[in-house]
Design a protein around this motif. Structure first.
Motif, PDB file in Angstrom:
ATOM      1  N   SER A 114      47.369  46.699  37.048  1.00 28.89           N
ATOM      2  CA  SER A 114      48.372  45.634  37.054  1.00 28.89           C
ATOM      3  C   SER A 114      48.173  44.666  35.910  1.00 28.89           C
ATOM      4  O   SER A 114      48.776  43.602  35.881  1.00 28.89           O
ATOM      5  N   LEU A 141      45.569  42.850  35.259  1.00 27.15           N
ATOM      6  CA  LEU A 141      44.693  41.708  35.527  1.00 27.15           C
ATOM      7  C   LEU A 141      43.344  41.857  34.824  1.00 27.15           C
ATOM      8  O   LEU A 141      42.666  40.873  34.564  1.00 27.15           O
ATOM      9  N   ARG A 188      43.375  46.466  39.877  1.00 28.46           N
ATOM     10  CA  ARG A 188      43.653  45.269  39.076  1.00 28.46           C
ATOM     11  C   ARG A 188      43.891  45.633  37.616  1.00 28.46           C
ATOM     12  O   ARG A 188      44.736  45.025  36.942  1.00 28.46           O
ATOM     13  N   THR A 223      55.780  44.268  37.091  1.00 32.34           N
ATOM     14  CA  THR A 223      56.846  44.446  38.083  1.00 32.34           C
ATOM     15  C   THR A 223      58.093  45.012  37.439  1.00 32.34           C
ATOM     16  O   THR A 223      58.747  45.874  38.008  1.00 32.34           O
ATOM     17  N   ALA A 254      49.949  41.220  32.656  1.00 29.06           N
ATOM     18  CA  ALA A 254      50.145  41.322  34.101  1.00 29.06           C
ATOM     19  C   ALA A 254      51.590  41.065  34.534  1.00 29.06           C
ATOM     20  O   ALA A 254      52.130  41.789  35.363  1.00 29.06           O
ATOM     21  N   HIS A 255      52.225  40.034  33.930  1.00 27.52           N
ATOM     22  CA  HIS A 255      53.543  39.680  34.451  1.00 27.52           C
ATOM     23  C   HIS A 255      54.630  40.674  34.067  1.00 27.52           C
ATOM     24  O   HIS A 255      55.762  40.558  34.526  1.00 27.52           O
ATOM     25  N   ARG A 284      61.583  39.018  38.950  1.00 23.50           N
ATOM     26  CA  ARG A 284      62.013  39.613  37.686  1.00 23.50           C
ATOM     27  C   ARG A 284      63.364  40.314  37.777  1.00 23.50           C
ATOM     28  O   ARG A 284      63.832  40.882  36.804  1.00 23.50           O
ATOM     29  N   HIS A 308      52.207  45.523  43.349  1.00 20.01           N
ATOM     30  CA  HIS A 308      50.799  45.397  43.709  1.00 20.01           C
ATOM     31  C   HIS A 308      50.688  44.542  44.980  1.00 20.01           C
ATOM     32  O   HIS A 308      51.150  43.417  45.005  1.00 20.01           O
TER      33      HIS A 308
END
Lengths: 236, 320
Positions: A48, A50, A45, A74, A70-71, A103, A80
């Motif tokens: 990524s 989080l 986490r 990608t 987090a966003h 994305r 993830h």
């Protein structure tokens, strides 16, 4: 490809990671082993975005991603597959795959076709909502969804959890294929024996620390690993 | 048929006329409730929060439209294309100001709490505070007595449905509502924006793993809900006038509609709005005009008692 230096993660008063360091090289499958609560999921986490580490540094492909949100991950090339699969329950299988490509710009229909080739059952269930799939189907969907973002590093959290042995074999075969396709894999697994047979290297975590790491073949024969994670009677 | 028979037929004929007139009026009201209810339900879907300042977003749209009409219509009596243009303009300005106010409320009253992981009660208090602040400020600035809006059209019956005359005002609302509901339904079902709203509603954390920016999605949700609420404020104000407290009762009814349809459920909010509007309006015949609000809020209590998840159930995720 990925380097984690002395990462510390706290939730309130609890310290989940006490300075974790490890690395993942291009093209490898690396597995994190450890008991429940050892910090494996927290580590993924953190990778990524989080959980932001309170201290320490995370480098991905030479870029500092320690405080990246987090966003953004990608787009950076990290996918993830979360613990418990976390399929969007009210979206169709197709929509779940499409949101994996959220994305991306331009057409991704080729990749959709490829996912349906890899996971034929998902094609059959294309118009069903995610919440109605079986556990194995949801796991495949969660993996397919992450692959739709074209990750160069894929984080997999307990992909075999709660699945029938036959399905687990399929999932592990697919993880191997993902690596052969050029995607690096960081795998968290309870099923240590199977994970080590697939992986190149592994790290063992205990109480928020990495206690040791080695090649998967050495870990499979390591006395400590055999005793704690494989059980006495497991053959390598 | 004797004299009595004639009397009965005549009586039923009036009743039928009355029924359809009330039905259409109720449906128009219901469309407005639905437009406001959508704002409650969208925000609830992504934040699990009832935005009690939504009534003031509705009001701000009403005032915005009022000022446009005051400036452009004044004492003139527009007709034809001029009317259409003015109504579209008023709706757009109402929607724009509503969207702006909604983002302002999100930024000032909710986002700081989200940053601090505040408990749900803090949001509720903050929402009520924002609501009081806004309507008192409007009262201070624009006065506390209802002001009637200069009309951009001539309100005459233009069609008859089952013999019941349908006023221009209702036609405008029904048309505007149809356009907005269809657009919204398609946006949420098919576009990237809609997909991100549904993803955040179903599982915000996983949505962020897919690359969805949660903060941005929340703001967009407030914008969409605020735009519809503000537009509804203008349409409502055109019929009833504007005042600083104009939002209170309609917004409470819209909230009822959202609960009736299943809070968090987009189509539910629309359907709940139509239903509430029609039932409330027909209660004039079957109960008494004075009981209209009693019926409306009686429905709220009954739904909460017997089917708290509403008609369609709580599932914004579906929303399509």
């Amino acid at each position: 490809m990925l380097e984690v230096h002395e990462a510390v993660v706290r939730y309130g008063a609890i310290t989940a990671l006490h300075g974790v360091s490890f690395e993942v090289n291009q093209g490898e499958i690396v597995t994190l082993l450890g008991a429940n609560g050892a910090g494996k999921t927290t580590t993924l986490r953190m990778l990524s975005g989080l959980h932001a580490p309170q201290s320490g540094r995370i480098m991905f492909e030479g870029q500092d991603v320690t405080t990246t949100k987090a966003h953004m991950f990608t787009s950076l090339g990290i996918g993830h597959v979360p613990e418990g699969r976390r399929i969007f329950p009210q979206m169709t299988v197709e929509e779940n795959l499409e949101i994996g490509a959220f994305r991306r710009h331009g057409s991704y229909s080729d990749d959709m076709d490829r996912m349906y080739e890899t996971f034929p059952i998902l094609k059959e269930r294309r118009k069903q909502i995610g919440g109605n799939l079986s556990g194995g189907e949801q796991q495949m969907l969660a993996i397919g969804r992450a692959l739709m973002g074209q990750p160069r590093l894929l984080l997999l959290d307990e992909p075999s959890m709660g699945l029938a042995p036959m399905i687990v074999d399929t999932i592990f075969r697919i993880i191997g294929e993902i690596r052969d396709g050029g995607t690096t894999v960081l795998l968290v697994e309870q099923n240590a024996a199977q994970a080590l047979r697939l992986a190149d290297r592994g790290y063992v975590m205990e109480n928020g620390r990495i206690v040791f790491g080695d090649s998967a073949s050495n870990l499979l024969t390591d006395a400590r690993v055999r005793a704690v994670y494989l059980g006495e009677n497991v053959e390598s | 048929m004797g004299a009595f028979g004639h009397y009965l037929t005549g009586h039923f004929a009036t009743l039928r006329l009355e029924f359809w007139a009330l039905f259409i009026g109720g449906l128009a009201n219901g469309v407005l409730y639905g437009m406001v209810a959508v704002g409650y339900t969208l925000v609830y879907g992504v934040l699990r929060l009832i935005n009690f300042a939504h009534s003031e977003i509705f009001m701000s749209g009403g005032f915005a439209g009022y000022f446009v009409m005051k400036a452009l219509v004044g004492t003139a009596v527009p007709s034809g294309m001029a009317s259409v243009g003015l109504i579209v303009l008023g709706t757009l300005v109402g929607g724009f100001v509503g969207a702006f106010m909604a983002t302002l409320v999100e930024r000032v009253a909710y986002r700081p709490l989200r940053r601090r992981h505040a408990p749900a009660l803090a949001y509720l208090i903050s929402a009520i505070g924002a609501s009081y602040f806004l309507y008192n400020m409007a009262g201070k600035e624009f006065g506390r007595v209802p002001i009637s809006m200069p009309q951009p059209y001539i309100n005459h019956p233009i069609v008859h449905i089952f013999g019941a005359p349908v006023q221009m005002y209702y036609v405008i609302i029904l048309l505007a509502g149809a356009v907005m509901f269809l657009a919204l339904d398609r946006i949420v079902a098919k576009t990237k924006l809609g997909r991100s709203i549904r993803a955040v509603a179903q599982d915000a954390e996983t949505a962020s793993l897919m690359g969805v920016n949660i903060d941005r999605t929340i703001v967009l949700t407030f914008i969409v809900g605020g735009a519809l609420g503000g537009a509804a404020g203008f349409l409502f104000g055109m019929g009833t006038g504007v005042s600083n407290t104009m939002g209170f009762v309609p917004a409470l009814k819209a909230f009822t509609a959202a609960v009736l349809g299943g809070i968090g459920n987009l189509r539910g909010a629309m359907i709940g709005g139509f239903l509430l509007g029609v039932v409330e309006s027909l209660s004039v015949v079957f109960v008494q005009a004075a009981y209209m609000d009693v019926v409306a809020f009686g429905i709220l209590v009954a739904v909460l008692l017997f089917r708290p998840t509403g008609i369609l159930g709580e599932r914004l995720g579906r929303a399509a």
